[in-house]
Design an enzyme around this catalytic site. Structure first.
Site, PDB file in Angstrom:
ATOM      1  N   LYS A 269       0.832  -1.197   0.000  1.00 55.64           N
ATOM      2  CA  LYS A 269       0.000   0.000   0.000  1.00 55.64           C
ATOM      3  C   LYS A 269       0.871   1.252   0.000  1.00 55.64           C
ATOM      4  O   LYS A 269       2.011   1.204   0.462  1.00 55.64           O
ATOM      5  CB  LYS A 269      -0.845   0.035   1.287  1.00 55.64           C
ATOM      6  CG  LYS A 269      -1.945  -0.996   1.359  1.00 55.64           C
ATOM      7  CD  LYS A 269      -2.714  -0.859   2.669  1.00 55.64           C
ATOM      8  CE  LYS A 269      -3.823  -1.880   2.767  1.00 55.64           C
ATOM      9  NZ  LYS A 269      -4.896  -1.706   1.778  1.00 55.64           N
ATOM     10  N   GLU A 341      -6.227  -9.535   0.761  1.00 57.83           N
ATOM     11  CA  GLU A 341      -5.908 -10.674   1.634  1.00 57.83           C
ATOM     12  C   GLU A 341      -7.069 -11.043   2.558  1.00 57.83           C
ATOM     13  O   GLU A 341      -7.124 -12.165   3.047  1.00 57.83           O
ATOM     14  CB  GLU A 341      -4.663 -10.340   2.474  1.00 57.83           C
ATOM     15  CG  GLU A 341      -4.912  -9.559   3.779  1.00 57.83           C
ATOM     16  CD  GLU A 341      -5.522  -8.189   3.550  1.00 57.83           C
ATOM     17  OE1 GLU A 341      -5.379  -7.649   2.428  1.00 57.83           O
ATOM     18  OE2 GLU A 341      -6.150  -7.642   4.480  1.00 57.83           O
ATOM     19  N   ARG A 343     -10.215 -11.561   1.944  1.00 63.60           N
ATOM     20  CA  ARG A 343     -11.025 -12.649   1.382  1.00 63.60           C
ATOM     21  C   ARG A 343     -10.263 -13.973   1.421  1.00 63.60           C
ATOM     22  O   ARG A 343     -10.868 -15.033   1.455  1.00 63.60           O
ATOM     23  CB  ARG A 343     -11.486 -12.277  -0.034  1.00 63.60           C
ATOM     24  CG  ARG A 343     -10.381 -12.095  -1.021  1.00 63.60           C
ATOM     25  CD  ARG A 343     -10.804 -11.262  -2.227  1.00 63.60           C
ATOM     26  NE  ARG A 343     -11.004  -9.848  -1.874  1.00 63.60           N
ATOM     27  CZ  ARG A 343     -11.449  -8.925  -2.726  1.00 63.60           C
ATOM     28  NH1 ARG A 343     -11.744  -9.253  -3.976  1.00 63.60           N
ATOM     29  NH2 ARG A 343     -11.611  -7.673  -2.336  1.00 63.60           N
TER      30      ARG A 343
HETATM   31  N1  BES Z   1      -8.051  -3.852   4.569  1.00 61.68           N
HETATM   32  C1  BES Z   1      -8.204  -3.434   3.232  1.00 61.68           C
HETATM   33  C2  BES Z   1      -9.509  -2.690   2.990  1.00 61.68           C
HETATM   34  C3  BES Z   1      -9.613  -1.306   3.583  1.00 61.68           C
HETATM   35  C4  BES Z   1      -9.113  -0.217   2.891  1.00 61.68           C
HETATM   36  C5  BES Z   1     -10.293  -1.113   4.747  1.00 61.68           C
HETATM   37  C6  BES Z   1      -9.269   1.045   3.419  1.00 61.68           C
HETATM   38  C7  BES Z   1     -10.455   0.135   5.269  1.00 61.68           C
HETATM   39  C8  BES Z   1      -9.947   1.225   4.613  1.00 61.68           C
HETATM   40  C9  BES Z   1      -8.199  -4.643   2.303  1.00 61.68           C
HETATM   41  O1  BES Z   1      -7.409  -5.693   2.693  1.00 61.68           O
HETATM   42  C10 BES Z   1      -7.685  -4.165   0.990  1.00 61.68           C
HETATM   43  O2  BES Z   1      -6.559  -3.760   0.936  1.00 61.68           O
HETATM   44  N2  BES Z   1      -8.512  -4.234  -0.030  1.00 61.68           N
HETATM   45  C11 BES Z   1      -8.140  -3.810  -1.324  1.00 61.68           C
HETATM   46  C12 BES Z   1      -8.758  -4.779  -2.306  1.00 61.68           C
HETATM   47  C13 BES Z   1      -8.276  -4.616  -3.709  1.00 61.68           C
HETATM   48  C14 BES Z   1      -6.797  -4.925  -3.826  1.00 61.68           C
HETATM   49  C15 BES Z   1      -9.079  -5.533  -4.596  1.00 61.68           C
HETATM   50  C16 BES Z   1      -8.655  -2.408  -1.538  1.00 61.68           C
HETATM   51  O3  BES Z   1      -9.737  -2.087  -1.061  1.00 61.68           O
HETATM   52  O4  BES Z   1      -7.952  -1.630  -2.172  1.00 61.68           O
HETATM   53 ZN    ZN Z   2      -7.070  -5.867   4.686  1.00 62.19          ZN
HETATM   54 MN    MN Z   3      -5.411  -5.465   2.050  1.00 63.37          MN
END
Ligand code: BES
Ligand code: ZN
Ligand code: MN
Length: 492
Positions: A269, A341, A343
């Site tokens: 990220k 991750e 899911r």
């Molecule tokens: N934990 C994150 C989702 C999240 C993002 C929660 C911001 C709260 C605030 C999750 O694991 C994630 O990174 N999801 C990705 C999915 C994508 C790669 C398909 C996302 O939302 O960008």
């Molecule tokens: Zn996450």
């Molecule tokens: Mn994530």
């Protein structure tokens, strides 16, 4: 905090700080009138400009006698009263008490409302509002001034006393979930969280087992374990069970995403705001809070809780985009983004819950997609599933407890987006980053088979990034109140 139910004669003993909720364009009710007679008529003397009763407005009056301080709180016009108005009033009462270092407070219920439900909202507002994550301040001045007692003035019938007990339990369990979620990644590794869950289960009479990575491997949880591959912290898999007296039939399963820190892994990220990803375990925190609440409420149900706990970090041993893993139900998954991750850990946790317990319903709760925050903000959680009646139960509980949800679509068209060219499914959806919330549910549904299932995406509601009437910054404990209410009202 100790909460007790009182009737209006309580006012004769006096109070350090009393909250009086007042409807706009209405004369104060019976309790307020009694308070005003003790105060010598100062409330009745207020002009509309001094206090209008508009929603969320408040005026603090200083009494000279035993009734030391009165906080008038505007509820707005009666028809516009909603299920959160009194919870917000409670939050204001807690904030005022803490600012003034007042340890005991009283909350007068308005007249002509459902006294039991009003009691619940008031107690929750005060108890949630009084919580601060302040354990790391070394300066005692920086720590919150605790509110020690709360008198709810309205009635002392068994129904109201029961409501008070209910709200005390769900608030304490919500605050425990918040405390756990607020801990940072390095202080709250999977092993630490698992231990704290075990301790909390023990004091709340919930049985709790912690499986380790070797157990998970034996069970074939290749998807769950792939997320932990990059971390030096061993993954843990927590299984909780409560069987109330009179519980019949198959259990209800709650499954919570417990990523103790989500860096994204190799699909790392951006660094801005990455600290917030310590909260990526909020689903698991909600599940342990709900398990404890259900047990303390002695509900006549059989409920299980399943929490896969892992870090998601990059390293030489981390899972790489393109890797293919196998979940315990035999499905193969192409991992195209290691940041999707949640899911992956839920795939095995759902498959485990379904295979091991054959539940009548399984509900997962997860900070799953940034897309859900984009769609619904910090106001409602995303709700999906394969069973309308189950989703309606969740919707209803969410409205009452004000952990509101919104149903997102489940058209088969979305399933196309998670089709892989080399495995049974891939862990991301739309090529243009579209429909990210639904890709999550299209993926998850492959791991529940025919079991009735619902999925709650709490990415936007899991923690507060702005102060709310009864939430300080940080974790909200979302899910605990909702699950407790849903299960209290559970039928078949
Ligand atoms: N934990 C994150 C989702 C999240 C993002 C929660 C911001 C709260 C605030 C999750 O694991 C994630 O990174 N999801 C990705 C999915 C994508 C790669 C398909 C996302 O939302 O960008
Ligand atoms: Zn996450
Ligand atoms: Mn994530």
């Amino acid at each position: 905090m100790h909460a007790i139910a009182e009737n209006k004669s309580f006012l004769e003993k006096g109070a350090e700080l009393l909250l009086l909720p007042v409807f706009q364009d209405e004369k104060p009710g019976a309790i307020a009138a009694k308070a005003d007679s003790i105060l010598g008529g100062v409330i009745a003397a207020l002009s509309k400009k001094e206090f209008s009763g508009k929603p969320g407005t408040a005026v603090l009056l200083r009494g000279t006698g035993k009734l030391k301080r009165v906080l008038l709180f505007g509820l707005g016009k009666r028809p516009a009263l909603n299920n959160d108005s009194l919870r917000q009033a409670g939050g204001r009462l807690a904030a005022t008490a803490m600012a003034l270092c007042v340890e005991s407070v009283a909350f007068a219920l308005p007249d002509k409302v459902d006294a039991a439900e009003a009691t619940i909202a008031a107690v929750e507002g005060v108890m949630l509002g009084a919580y601060r994550f302040d354990k790391y301040f070394t300066d005692p001045e920086a720590k919150a001034k605790p509110v020690k007692s709360l008198a709810v003035i309205g009635g002392r019938t068994p129904k109201e006393k029961q409501a008070l007990e209910y709200a005390t339990i769900v608030s304490e369990c919500s605050n425990f979930a918040r405390e756990l979620s607020n801990e940072s990644g390095s202080n709250a590794t999977p092993a630490v969280i698992a231990r704290r869950m075990q301790e909390y289960c023990k004091v709340n009479s919930v049985s709790c087992r912690v499986l380790d990575a070797a157990d998970a491997k034996k069970l074939g949880m290749g998807s769950f374990l792939s997320v932990a591959a990059g971390s030096v912290q061993p993954a843990k898999f927590v299984v909780m069970e409560y069987k109330g007296k009179g519980a019949k039939g198959k259990p209800i399963a709650l499954v919570g995403k417990g990523i103790t820190f989500d860096s994204g892994g190799i699909s790392i990220k951006p660094s801005g705001n990455m600290d917030k990803m310590k909260h990526d375990k909020s689903g698991a925190c909600a599940v342990v809070g709900a398990m404890a609440a259900v047990s303390r409420l002695k509900l006549p149900l059989h409920v299980v809780g399943v929490c896969p706990l892992s870090e998601n970090l990059p390293s030489g041993s981390a899972t790489k985009p393109g890797d293919i893993v196998k979940a315990m139900n035999g499905k193969t998954i192409e991992i195209l983004n290691t940041d999707a991750e949640g899911r992956l850990v839920l795939a095995d946790a759902l498959a485990y819950a379904v295979e091991k317990f054959k539940p009548t319903a399984v509900i997962d709760i997860a900070t799953l997609t940034g897309a859900c925050f984009v769609a619904l903000g910090d106001v409602r959680s995303g709700l999906m599933g394969n069973d309308d009646a189950l989703q309606q139960k969740i919707m209803k509980a969410g409205e009452i407890e004000w952990e509101r949800c919104w149903m997102m679509p489940m058209d088969a068209d979305y399933d196309e987006k998670v089709k892989s060219t080399v495995a049974d499914v891939k862990n991301i959806g739309g090529a243009m980053g579209d429909s990210g919330v639904m890709s999550g549910s299209s993926f998850l549904k492959l791991f529940v088979g025919e079991t009735k299932w619902a999925h709650l995406d709490i990415a936007g509601t899991g923690w507060a990034e702005r102060e709310k009437p009864y939430f300080s910054l940080g974790a909200t404990g979302v899910g605990v109140r909702l699950f407790a209410r849903m299960l209290k009202d559970w039928k078949g």
